[in-house]
Enzyme design. Structure first.
Site, PDB file in Angstrom:
ATOM      1  N   GLU A 172       0.801  -1.239   0.000  1.00 34.53           N
ATOM      2  CA  GLU A 172       0.000   0.000   0.000  1.00 34.53           C
ATOM      3  C   GLU A 172       0.830   1.284   0.000  1.00 34.53           C
ATOM      4  O   GLU A 172       0.551   2.205   0.769  1.00 34.53           O
ATOM      5  CB  GLU A 172      -0.952   0.001   1.205  1.00 34.53           C
ATOM      6  CG  GLU A 172      -1.908  -1.175   1.196  1.00 34.53           C
ATOM      7  CD  GLU A 172      -2.914  -1.151   2.334  1.00 34.53           C
ATOM      8  OE1 GLU A 172      -2.781  -0.310   3.245  1.00 34.53           O
ATOM      9  OE2 GLU A 172      -3.834  -1.989   2.305  1.00 34.53           O
ATOM     10  N   ASN A 214       2.132  -5.104  -3.225  1.00 30.97           N
ATOM     11  CA  ASN A 214       0.720  -5.405  -2.958  1.00 30.97           C
ATOM     12  C   ASN A 214      -0.057  -4.116  -2.674  1.00 30.97           C
ATOM     13  O   ASN A 214       0.425  -3.254  -1.930  1.00 30.97           O
ATOM     14  CB  ASN A 214       0.665  -6.324  -1.712  1.00 30.97           C
ATOM     15  CG  ASN A 214      -0.689  -6.956  -1.481  1.00 30.97           C
ATOM     16  OD1 ASN A 214      -1.273  -7.536  -2.391  1.00 30.97           O
ATOM     17  ND2 ASN A 214      -1.185  -6.852  -0.257  1.00 30.97           N
ATOM     18  N   HIS A 250     -10.392  -6.005  -2.349  1.00 28.79           N
ATOM     19  CA  HIS A 250     -11.478  -5.827  -1.382  1.00 28.79           C
ATOM     20  C   HIS A 250     -12.591  -5.121  -2.153  1.00 28.79           C
ATOM     21  O   HIS A 250     -12.547  -3.909  -2.356  1.00 28.79           O
ATOM     22  CB  HIS A 250     -11.007  -4.974  -0.201  1.00 28.79           C
ATOM     23  CG  HIS A 250      -9.924  -5.640   0.603  1.00 28.79           C
ATOM     24  ND1 HIS A 250     -10.140  -6.788   1.323  1.00 28.79           N
ATOM     25  CD2 HIS A 250      -8.626  -5.318   0.797  1.00 28.79           C
ATOM     26  CE1 HIS A 250      -9.019  -7.151   1.932  1.00 28.79           C
ATOM     27  NE2 HIS A 250      -8.085  -6.272   1.620  1.00 28.79           N
ATOM     28  N   GLU A 277      -6.182 -10.568  -1.358  1.00 28.73           N
ATOM     29  CA  GLU A 277      -6.983 -10.355  -0.141  1.00 28.73           C
ATOM     30  C   GLU A 277      -8.469 -10.315  -0.485  1.00 28.73           C
ATOM     31  O   GLU A 277      -9.223  -9.512   0.065  1.00 28.73           O
ATOM     32  CB  GLU A 277      -6.567  -9.045   0.559  1.00 28.73           C
ATOM     33  CG  GLU A 277      -5.101  -9.016   0.938  1.00 28.73           C
ATOM     34  CD  GLU A 277      -4.692  -7.774   1.724  1.00 28.73           C
ATOM     35  OE1 GLU A 277      -5.574  -7.056   2.235  1.00 28.73           O
ATOM     36  OE2 GLU A 277      -3.470  -7.533   1.819  1.00 28.73           O
ATOM     37  N   ASP A 279     -12.209 -10.230  -0.888  1.00 30.57           N
ATOM     38  CA  ASP A 279     -13.493 -10.332  -0.199  1.00 30.57           C
ATOM     39  C   ASP A 279     -14.450  -9.401  -0.926  1.00 30.57           C
ATOM     40  O   ASP A 279     -14.034  -8.424  -1.529  1.00 30.57           O
ATOM     41  CB  ASP A 279     -13.399 -10.074   1.325  1.00 30.57           C
ATOM     42  CG  ASP A 279     -12.659  -8.809   1.719  1.00 30.57           C
ATOM     43  OD1 ASP A 279     -12.467  -7.922   0.858  1.00 30.57           O
ATOM     44  OD2 ASP A 279     -12.274  -8.689   2.902  1.00 30.57           O
TER      45      ASP A 279
HETATM   46  C1  XIL Z   1      -6.282  -6.229   8.374  1.00 33.97           C
HETATM   47  C2  XIL Z   1      -6.596  -7.401   9.281  1.00 33.97           C
HETATM   48  O1  XIL Z   1      -7.515  -8.218   8.630  1.00 33.97           O
HETATM   49  C3  XIL Z   1      -7.157  -6.907  10.601  1.00 33.97           C
HETATM   50  O2  XIL Z   1      -7.283  -7.990  11.510  1.00 33.97           O
HETATM   51  C4  XIL Z   1      -6.231  -5.857  11.202  1.00 33.97           C
HETATM   52  O3  XIL Z   1      -6.835  -5.317  12.356  1.00 33.97           O
HETATM   53  C5  XIL Z   1      -5.959  -4.750  10.211  1.00 33.97           C
HETATM   54  O4  XIL Z   1      -5.426  -5.304   9.025  1.00 33.97           O
HETATM   55  N1  XIL Z   1      -5.071  -4.573   3.696  1.00 33.97           N
HETATM   56  C6  XIL Z   1      -4.049  -5.366   4.150  1.00 33.97           C
HETATM   57  C7  XIL Z   1      -4.259  -6.235   5.324  1.00 33.97           C
HETATM   58  O5  XIL Z   1      -2.992  -5.425   3.503  1.00 33.97           O
HETATM   59  O6  XIL Z   1      -3.085  -6.408   6.084  1.00 33.97           O
HETATM   60  C8  XIL Z   1      -5.356  -5.726   6.218  1.00 33.97           C
HETATM   61  O7  XIL Z   1      -5.606  -6.699   7.249  1.00 33.97           O
HETATM   62  C9  XIL Z   1      -6.587  -5.442   5.413  1.00 33.97           C
HETATM   63  C10 XIL Z   1      -6.314  -4.390   4.376  1.00 33.97           C
END
Ligand code: XIL
Length: 481
Positions: A172, A214, A250, A277, A279
């Protein structure tokens, strides 16, 4: 981080699943050449996500919370369905280095051990990120932060060396919105080259892991994904070691129409792509969006796998959005079936891309294949050092100031006493102290007149942080800039 997602509209009932497992056949190659028995139905269709993805050499993984490894429903779904894992939090900076230079790998090790016992791959997440930094790092800046960050990368990647399929080296780092530029952060304020320094340190520490950048909100062709695309193109052009780009995905209730085209343009740069990631907000379109993401990955031969960010809706960080493939009771949702069907439908046509091997681009053990030609050997060297407690990194820029091209080179210099090289990048270093010869690796042996190549190493010291006072390139002495 998350943007543009739509709150869920209530949970759906799961559909009862895909049918009982009726046959088990050895049907895929996972990990480092490991043959596993993979579940298939009587019709030959795979009955789990991992087995279905393995038909085309891909992985299907889940983010795992270490604290849930004692929950039997959770673990039975994990072990049955997935052939890859990533730690949801346990490998982040705050977890692995709670105090400077004091490392805690207990959570990460636990997950890695579980995965290895199950024959699963492991994604590493994440070496550097502006979030979830330990307090001590948040209070650093400038070269102290840069050195601490590179040391963190080196230490953590070294600890897990050989066990990680792909590392999110940097997470990020790009800004949202239309700028296409970097996000402001303490790491970014150490200098724009922090990302490449991190990738070089990661390569030196674990030459076998694929190294990924990422990010999120990169799910179509937009200013942010284009900014990242330009960085990856530049890294490939300059030999900065990057192997893959992760698209967090996401998602809200829709998927951009150019999702697949965006993956493909990155793949065309010569990197793998992964959905890291995934969802998707609950709603009438959830199953369709999941299927579309899966089909897009399958259609891109360099898309090597998909990871969902959690197992059951109740495990999700997106509380209340029910964005995952299993409901809170562990039942399969329609989205699960749509993903499994998409994976099975593509199984026969997708190009196998199983675990493409990474060619380590640092610490090779052999000498360069090209025979050094002497040329004039005229050269200019600039040597920069960042030191901390008892360590330092050195960056060396070598410019061929002669009139003939070099095809293979060796740079000699004498390290001051007490300095010992522990790892390096873009060259081999031997011996590790005293009079050192740095030799080119396969991709940077050709040095045209006027051309510059950058190499570097990490070293320990015992108090003396002075620099070498002279350098020779292919036997001829260099000017020191
Ligand atoms: C999130 C986790 O799922 C949570 O448990 C934590 O509190 C915060 O981080 N992008 C990412 C992940 O790269 O590391 C994040 O994970 C979600 C967003």
């Amino acid at each position: 981080m998350l943007e543009n997602t739509v709150p869920g509209r209530g949970r759906r009932r799961a559909p009862g699943g895909f049918g009982r497992l009726t046959a088990v056949t050895a049907a895929g190659v996972l990990g480092a050449g490991l043959m596993l028995a993979l579940p298939t139905s009587a019709s030959g269709a795979a009955t789990t996500l991992g087995a279905a993805a393995a038909q085309s050499g891909r992985f299907f993984g889940a983010a795992v919370a270490g604290g849930k490894l004692g929950d039997s429903t959770y673990v039975s779904i994990l072990n049955r369905e997935f052939n890859s894992v990533v730690a949801e939090n346990e490998m982040k900076w705050d977890a692995t280095e709670p105090n400077q230079n004091q490392f805690n790998y207990s959570g990460g090790d636990r997950l890695v051990n579980h995965a290895m016992g199950q024959g699963m791959k492991v994604r590493g997440h994440t070496l550097l990120w502006h979030n979830q930094q330990p307090r001590w790092a948040q209070s650093l800046s400038g070269s102290a932060l840069r050195n601490a960050a590179i040391n963190h990368v080196t230490q953590v990647a070294t600890h897990f060396r050989g066990k990680i399929n792909s590392w999110d080296v940097v997470n990020e780092a790009f800004a949202d919105g239309g700028s296409g530029g970097r996000r402001d952060s303490n790491l970014q304020r150490t200098g724009n080259d922090w990302i490449e320094a991190a990738f070089r340190a990661a390569r030196a520490a674990d030459p076998g892991a694929k190294l990924c950048y990422n990010d999120y909100n990169t799910d179509g062709i937009n200013a942010k994904s284009t900014g990242i695309y330009n960085m990856v193109r530049d890294f490939k052009a300059r030999g900065v070691p990057i192997d893959c780009v992760g698209f967090q995905s996401h998602l809200g209730t829709t998927i951009p129409g150019d999702y697949q085209a965006n993956l493909q343009r990155f793949a065309d740069l010569g990197v793998d792509v992964q959905i890291t990631e995934l969802d998707v907000a609950q709603g009438s379109n959830q199953a369709n969006v999941y299927a579309a993401v899966t089909r897009a990955c399958l259609a891109v031969s360099r898309c090597t796998g998909i990871t969902v960010w959690g197992i059951r809706d109740s495990d999700s960080w997106r509380t209340g959005e029910n964005p995952l493939l299993f409901d809170a009771s562990g039942n399969k949702k329609p989205a699960y079936t749509s993903v499994l069907n998409a994976l099975n439908n593509a199984g026969s046509t997708a190009t196998p891309t199983a675990t493409p091997t990474v060619t380590p681009t640092s610490t090779p053990t052999s000498t360069p294949t090209s025979t050094p030609t002497t040329g004039t050997g005229a050269c200019r060297v600039s040597y920069t050092m960042n030191s901390w407690g008892n360590g330092f990194t050195a960056g060396i820029s070598i410019t061929n100031t002669g009139s003939s091209a070099l095809n293979g080179w060796s740079l000699e210099f004498t390290l001051p006493s007490g300095q010992t090289i522990t790892s390096g990048w873009n060259a081999t270093y031997s011996p590790s102290s005293g009079r050192v010869t740095a030799r080119n690796v396969d991709y940077n042996g050709a040095l045209a007149p006027g051309a510059t190549t950058d190499i570097g190493f990490q070293a320990g010291h015992t108090g003396n942080t002075s620099k070498p006072d002279s350098f020779t390139l292919n036997g001829a002495s260099c000017t020191v800039a």
